[in-house]
Design a protein around this motif. Structure first.
Motif, short mmCIF file in Angstrom:
data_model
loop_
_atom_site.label_atom_id
_atom_site.label_comp_id
_atom_site.label_asym_id
_atom_site.label_seq_id
_atom_site.Cartn_x
_atom_site.Cartn_y
_atom_site.Cartn_z
N THR A 141 18.67 -12.80 4.03
CA THR A 141 18.76 -13.96 3.15
C THR A 141 18.54 -13.52 1.71
N GLN A 142 19.43 -13.98 0.84
CA GLN A 142 19.37 -13.65 -0.59
C GLN A 142 19.98 -14.82 -1.37
N PRO A 143 19.50 -15.09 -2.58
CA PRO A 143 20.25 -16.02 -3.43
C PRO A 143 21.56 -15.36 -3.86
N TYR A 144 22.56 -16.18 -4.14
CA TYR A 144 23.83 -15.63 -4.64
C TYR A 144 23.59 -14.97 -5.99
N HIS A 145 22.78 -15.62 -6.80
CA HIS A 145 22.40 -15.07 -8.11
C HIS A 145 20.98 -15.52 -8.37
N ASP A 146 20.14 -14.62 -8.88
CA ASP A 146 18.72 -14.94 -8.95
C ASP A 146 18.32 -15.76 -10.18
N VAL A 147 19.27 -16.09 -11.06
CA VAL A 147 19.00 -16.97 -12.19
C VAL A 147 20.19 -17.94 -12.34
N ILE A 148 19.94 -19.05 -13.02
CA ILE A 148 21.03 -19.98 -13.34
C ILE A 148 21.43 -19.72 -14.78
N ASP A 149 22.61 -19.13 -14.97
CA ASP A 149 23.09 -18.92 -16.34
C ASP A 149 24.35 -19.73 -16.61
N GLU A 155 31.64 -11.06 -9.66
CA GLU A 155 31.51 -9.79 -10.37
C GLU A 155 30.11 -9.59 -10.92
N ASP A 156 29.49 -10.66 -11.42
CA ASP A 156 28.21 -10.54 -12.10
C ASP A 156 27.02 -10.93 -11.22
N SER A 157 27.26 -11.30 -9.98
CA SER A 157 26.18 -11.82 -9.15
C SER A 157 25.21 -10.73 -8.72
N THR A 158 23.94 -11.12 -8.57
CA THR A 158 22.94 -10.17 -8.08
C THR A 158 23.15 -9.88 -6.59
N LEU A 159 23.76 -10.81 -5.85
CA LEU A 159 24.03 -10.57 -4.43
C LEU A 159 25.05 -9.45 -4.26
N ARG A 160 26.07 -9.41 -5.11
CA ARG A 160 27.04 -8.32 -5.05
C ARG A 160 26.35 -6.98 -5.27
N LYS A 161 25.49 -6.91 -6.26
CA LYS A 161 24.77 -5.67 -6.55
C LYS A 161 23.88 -5.28 -5.37
N TRP A 162 23.22 -6.25 -4.76
CA TRP A 162 22.34 -5.96 -3.62
C TRP A 162 23.15 -5.41 -2.45
N LEU A 163 24.31 -5.99 -2.16
CA LEU A 163 25.13 -5.53 -1.05
C LEU A 163 25.65 -4.12 -1.28
N ASP A 164 26.14 -3.85 -2.49
CA ASP A 164 26.76 -2.57 -2.79
C ASP A 164 25.75 -1.44 -2.96
N GLU A 165 24.48 -1.78 -3.10
CA GLU A 165 23.46 -0.76 -3.30
C GLU A 165 22.40 -0.81 -2.19
N ASP A 166 21.55 -1.81 -2.21
CA ASP A 166 20.43 -1.88 -1.27
C ASP A 166 20.89 -1.94 0.18
N PHE A 167 21.76 -2.90 0.49
CA PHE A 167 22.20 -3.03 1.87
C PHE A 167 23.01 -1.82 2.31
N LEU A 168 23.92 -1.36 1.48
CA LEU A 168 24.76 -0.21 1.83
C LEU A 168 23.91 0.99 2.22
N ASN A 169 22.91 1.30 1.43
CA ASN A 169 22.08 2.47 1.69
C ASN A 169 21.13 2.26 2.87
N ALA A 170 20.71 1.02 3.11
CA ALA A 170 19.81 0.75 4.22
C ALA A 170 20.55 0.74 5.56
N ALA A 171 21.80 0.28 5.56
CA ALA A 171 22.52 0.05 6.81
C ALA A 171 23.33 1.24 7.30
N PHE A 172 23.76 2.12 6.39
CA PHE A 172 24.69 3.19 6.78
C PHE A 172 24.16 4.54 6.32
N ASP A 173 24.24 5.53 7.21
CA ASP A 173 23.90 6.89 6.80
C ASP A 173 25.14 7.58 6.22
N GLU A 174 24.97 8.83 5.84
CA GLU A 174 26.05 9.54 5.15
C GLU A 174 27.31 9.65 6.02
#
Length: 290
Positions: A141-149, A155-174
């Motif tokens: 569970t994550q907010p789509y974006h962690d602030v209301i701007d 493109e600018d969402s914090t959820l996109r960044k979380w998926l492409d970095e945190d989740f990617l590295n946690a879920a898949f090995d090399e």
């Protein structure tokens, strides 16, 4: 004089008789220059043909489309990184739309002591030598974006960044990450409210859009169970364990994002982006080429 001649004749006869009594020279076999004579009691050594490495055999099977045969062969081999890669390649090569794939691991049972659980994916689309996969369960569970701007896009969402970095590295090995394709995603405007979808993006892990949800998902596939881990982190669920999960498309305003509710209905209207308790159901494109 006659006596002298008789002596000479006698000596000549003795010489001739001596020459005839000499032993004959042994016969020598003739050999060509650069060759070695092999005697009758010598034998030539023979070498058994060498079996090709199991990796080469399995790789050739995969090229021929013999995926299950290659996988069965590799199952008996000692595990190495190359063997593991080829086993994944053989498994992935068998995908069809609607089939299930196991790839990667992530915490799901909320028991951190036993490590992450294998991630189950459903194949929602095949396209030549690639396939789009959607996680069977809502994994976090994550907010789509962690602030209301007021102007948030995918493109600018914090959820996109979380998926492409945190989740990617946690879920898949090399090894597993080698199968994930970085894909250009089109981010269309909201089809009902014309809210701007933003620029195209390059992603390896992403959320489905409204258009993709309409096109590829049945109502049954849209209803998704939520893992115990996601619930423990505050994800909202119904009495039967299904949840609300984000899409990457905008809602009625750019401060909102579309989602699919716990019954499987698609909401183009959406909900405010910093909303807690909405689930994350990742999607990926994987490489099927051999």
């Amino acid at each position: 004089m006659r006596k002298m001649n008789a002596i000479i004749i006698l000596l000549i006869l003795v010489g001739l008789l001596g020459a005839c009594s000499q032993p004959a020279a042994p016969e020598v076999a003739s050999t060509e220059p650069g060759t070695v004579e092999v005697t009758a009691n010598e034998t030539e050594e023979t070498t058994a043909p060498t079996e090709p490495p199991v990796e080469d055999t399995a790789r050739e099977m995969i090229r021929r489309g013999e995926y299950q045969e290659a996988y069965d062969l590799l199952q008996a081999a000692e595990e190495t990184e190359e063997i593991r890669y080829l086993k994944l390649r053989a498994e992935i090569g068998q995908v069809t739309e609607g089939s299930m794939v196991i790839l990667g691991t992530y915490e799901q049972d909320n028991d951190r002591g036993n490590g992450g659980e294998p991630i189950a994916w459903v194949v929602v689309k095949t396209d030549g030598d690639r396939a789009m996969l959607l996680s069977l369960y809502c994994l976090d569970t994550q907010p789509y974006h962690d602030v209301i701007d007021g102007t948030t896009t995918w493109e600018d969402s914090t959820l996109r960044k979380w998926l492409d970095e945190d989740f990617l590295n946690a879920a898949f090995d090399e090894t597993e990450r080698q199968f994930l394709l970085e894909t250009e995603l089109v981010n269309p405007d909201n089809p009902v409210y014309n809210t701007e979808g933003g620029e195209n993006t390059l992603d390896r892990v992403f959320l489905l859009s409204l258009d993709e949800s309409y096109t590829y998902l049945t109502e049954e596939l849209r209803r998704a169970q939520v893992t115990a881990y996601a619930v423990a982190r505050g994800c909202f669920i119904t009495h039967n364990g299904t949840g609300w999960w984000w899409l990457r498309s905008p809602g009625v305003y750019t401060r909102d994002a579309a989602y699919i509710d716990a019954t499987g209905d698609i909401s183009e209207y959406g909900y405010i982006v910093h909303r807690p308790g909405w689930a994350v159901r990742p999607a990926i494109w994987i490489d099927l080429s051999v």
